[in-house]
Enzyme design. Structure first.
Site, PDB file in Angstrom:
ATOM      1  CG  ASP A 485      -0.388  -0.239   2.513  1.00  0.00           C
ATOM      2  OD1 ASP A 485       0.820  -0.515   2.594  1.00  0.00           O
ATOM      3  OD2 ASP A 485      -1.128  -0.170   3.518  1.00  0.00           O
ATOM      4  CB  CYS A 486       4.144   2.131   1.454  1.00  0.00           C
ATOM      5  SG  CYS A 486       3.702   1.840   3.174  1.00  0.00           S
TER       6      CYS A 486
END
Length: 756
Positions: A485-486
């Site tokens: 997700d980063c």
């Protein structure tokens, strides 16, 4: 908690040591420190908060205390410094907002003052109460000097976070007192110089004894206390490094464990095998008398391997693990474990530790394995080794000073993650082309350009690391672990700005493609996406969960939040590069969305693993459905999600979910009432799903606007984040990024709607 005015120590109350010194001391180590053999610790009531500075060294955060007046004058405090410390900012009141977009602009006017020189936003990442003790124990046993100002503010933070009723500490700042939290934080206070007869220590000790004493702590507490020499190694359940010699195809091979667990247990295993113990001191001898209900000399250590207070026993050991431990303790270790095999295993985990240190320049994945690795290097290489010196330096980056004192962050920061959301907030408000905010956004873009990881780690296969080329970390590239997700949120931020007129193209197409290639590696056979790497073993591995205080820790899991982030990043990417890996991306998104639908709860929500809890994950899930055209009026799943959120809207228009929901898998209201972050998450989810009725949205927007302060900020409320189901963690920048995102989305969707 809300920002409060900090009492500033007067000059006359400043310590008199080296009063006449004219040296400019920027170092965090000086002659007046707490050492392993210190005769008497110098510890004050508090430090002078006007002397603290945060240094942003290309995304590496370190706090410095300037004892010299001239040094303090030459390095003035910034707005960010003052904000983090809870000092008065003396900012003028802004014009009262009359529209949601006015509120966004006021928020940005405040938030831009917190942007650090390298282009990102910093913040504390506290909450867990077991991180600082591990670091302090590691410093103590490795004879790492602890400056008096560190010791003073560690004391202040732990006193501020003690349970007001019983004086103990829990697993996290909102949790009830446990043996783990109380034993380890009590020990920390003693190591930094707080007397055992201090009233707060007497109260904490009484609570610890009521809970059964340190013999009733979980595995990690027993490990640290054994390293310290306060308990005996016989009390620690086995952590055999021989596990790392198992063939890769073995079902329980450690390379299949979740990355955080395997990195911690790798270095724990080295020290367990060596039975390494720190040099004995008066403080250690005293702790042996203070932490236990029984007479220390009469404790049967081995009999307490499985003794644990029920409050600490969130994930009880299974009969399988207990049986394995019995065989290891009673058969393998005394009779079957050949010395040559033990030495081979120690050598291999030692090499794995070296690879972790090298790949992160000794920053390490997080403060737990960073602290244990420091001890390993000290035990193995000696006190003057480069490895020890570098670990000591990098350990400073886990520290944070806030208005309560000095704490340990959950990683070395939240830099890339928060910066990506800040950029997206501007886009959702329609402000990316506004020249007023161009300098701030350009700095952010340059930051993400600098922080993209250009290559995979050295010896990637040998040390079992996941592909990372083209990705971004949660914190910074020094830490160097890409997270699904980063990578996704940072990639979206980069694309948003680079496709906005007037912004330079700093990251070329090939680097964008590298990020996509890495993102496509995170999908599991189920269709869901994991965090650091795809699942390498099944959830049956939780039968071997030895941590006790955490759930879902043995292996990677699929997460709605991570899956949504990847889906939305891929969807945005294909709008601009429709020819790149078209089929792969289409199949990926189809399978991912199918998985998101499959894990929806009957009540309509989704369970969140990284934020609290159903509100957080439902926001992301609704966004992923929206990205493929499924909304409230076209999708049963989207409608159920919206109805779930609306069923929990409070009378004042807000939402309020407690961390207890993470533990119980059921929605639980927070006793403090509506919170701006939870309210923002719910509103974002509803608007992403094109929920058609304005009134519930307007009520929530009104609450957010009314909570905004005259200077543009929002105050800190309850804790927002979680990991491993049972431990909560703070994301203080969420009260800016998500509130402004919700306000901006509403303003774009309902430009003429009057809210207040």
């Amino acid at each position: 908690m809300a920002r409060k005015k900090v009492v500033i120590a007067k000059a006359a109350a400043e310590p008199s040591l080296e009063k006449g010194s004219t040296r400019k001391r920027f170092s965090n180590v000086n002659s007046d420190t707490i050492g392993h053999n210190a005769k008497r610790t110098r510890i004050e009531d508090r430090t002078d908060y006007l002397r603290w500075r945060l240094r942003d060294d290309e995304s590496r955060h370190t706090w410095h205390y300037l004892e010299d007046d001239e040094a303090a004058k030459e390095w003035p405090q910034t707005h960010a410094d003052k904000y983090y410390l809870g000092l008065p900012l003396d900012l003028p009141d802004l014009p009262p907002p009359t529209t949601p977009l006015d509120s966004v602009r006021n928020g940005l006017t405040f938030f831009e003052k917190l942007q650090l020189p390298s282009g990102h936003w910093g913040c504390e990442y506290g909450g867990p109460m077991f991180l600082l003790p591990g670091l302090v124990v590691a410093w103590y046993v490795t004879k790492t000097p602890i400056p008096w100002y560190y010791a003073t503010e560690i004391k202040n933070y732990l006193f501020a976070r003690a349970n007001p009723d019983d004086g103990g500490w829990g697993l996290h700042i909102e949790g009830e007192s446990t043996v783990f939290g109380t034993a380890m934080n009590y020990t920390t206070l003693r190591l930094v110089g707080v007397d055992a007869d201090h009233p707060k220590m007497i109260k904490a000790r009484a609570t610890l004894h009521k809970l059964g004493g340190a013999t009733h702590g979980p595995h990690w507490a027993k490990f640290w206390l054994s390293v310290l020499g306060v308990t005996h190694w016989d009390i620690v359940n086995p952590v055999p490094p021989e596990l790392w010699l198992l063939p890769d195809w073995t079902p329980i091979s450690p390379w299949k464990w979740w990355i955080h667990l395997r990195q911690v247990f790798c270095s724990m295993g080295y020290l367990w095998s060596k039975k390494w113990v720190a040099e004995e001191t008066d403080t250690i001898r005293s702790l042996r008398k203070e932490l236990f209900v029984e007479d220390w000399d009469k404790i049967k250590w081995a009999a307490h391997r499985n003794t644990i207070n029920p409050l600490d026993n969130y994930h009880p050991k299974t009969w399988v693990l207990n049986s394995v431990n019995w065989l290891l303790v009673h058969i393998w270790n005394p009779y079957l474990r050949p010395k040559v095999l033990a030495e081979k295993a120690e050598a291999w985990v030692s090499e794995l530790i070296d690879m972790e240190d090298k790949n992160t320049d000794y920053a390490d994945l997080a403060p737990v394995n960073g602290a244990v690795n420091l001890v390993v290097c000290f035990a193995r290489d000696g006190p003057d080794a480069f490895s020890v010196k570098r670990h000591r330096e990098r350990s400073q980056e886990f520290l944070w000073v806030n208005q309560e004192g000095l704490l340990c962050n959950g990683t070395n920061g939240v830099q890339c993650w928060d910066t990506a959301f800040a950029i997206q907030t501007m886009q959702d408000a329609g402000l990316t082309e506004d020249p007023r905010w161009r300098p701030m956004l350009m700095k952010s873009l340059k930051y993400l350009d600098d922080q993209q990881m250009r290559e995979n780690v050295e010896d990637q296969a040998k040390c079992y690391r996941q592909q990372r080329k083209g990705g971004w970390a949660f914190s910074n590239k020094d830490q160097g672990y890409a997270v699904s997700d980063c990578v996704s949120e940072a990639l979206k931020a980069v694309i948003i700005l680079q496709k906005t007129p007037g912004f330079d193209t700093l990251i070329d197409d090939q680097r964008i493609f590298d990020a996509i290639d890495t993102l496509l590696t995170y999908q599991n056979p189920s269709g869901g996406c994991s965090s650091y790497e795809p699942q390498r073993a099944g959830t049956w591995m939780e039968m071997l969960n030895a941590a006790e205080v955490f759930g879902r820790i043995m292996v990677e899991y699929e997460y709605p939040e991570c899956t949504t982030a990847v889906v939305t990043a891929l969807s945005l990417f294909t709008k601009h590069w429709p020819e790149y890996r078209t089929k792969d991306i289409r199949l990926f998104v189809e399978r991912a969305v199918k998985w998101v639908k499959a894990v929806q709860y009957p009540h309509g929500g989704w369970y969140g693993a990284w934020g609290i809890c159903f509100t957080y994950a439902t926001m992301f899930a609704l966004e992923s459905l929206s990205s493929i055209g499924e909304t409230y009026e076209t999708s049963e799943h989207s409608k159920k999600g919206c109805d779930f959120l609306l069923s929990h809207q409070r009378d004042d228009g807000g939402w309020s979910e407690s961390y207890r929901a993470c533990e119980t898998n059921e929605y639980v209201e927070h006793p403090s009432g509506s919170q701006v972050v939870m309210t923002s998450w719910a509103l974002i989810g509803l608007m992403k799903a094109n929920y058609p009725h304005v009134e519930p949205l307007k009520k929530g927007i009104k609450l957010i606007m009314e909570r905004q302060q005259p200077n543009g900020e929002w105050l800190q409320e309850a804790i927002e984040g979680v990991f491993n189901k049972s431990c909560m963690i703070s994301y203080p920048n969420y009260k800016f990024t998500f509130t402004m995102k919700a306000l901006g989305m509403f303003a774009k969707r309902y430009p003429d709607e009057k809210v207040i």
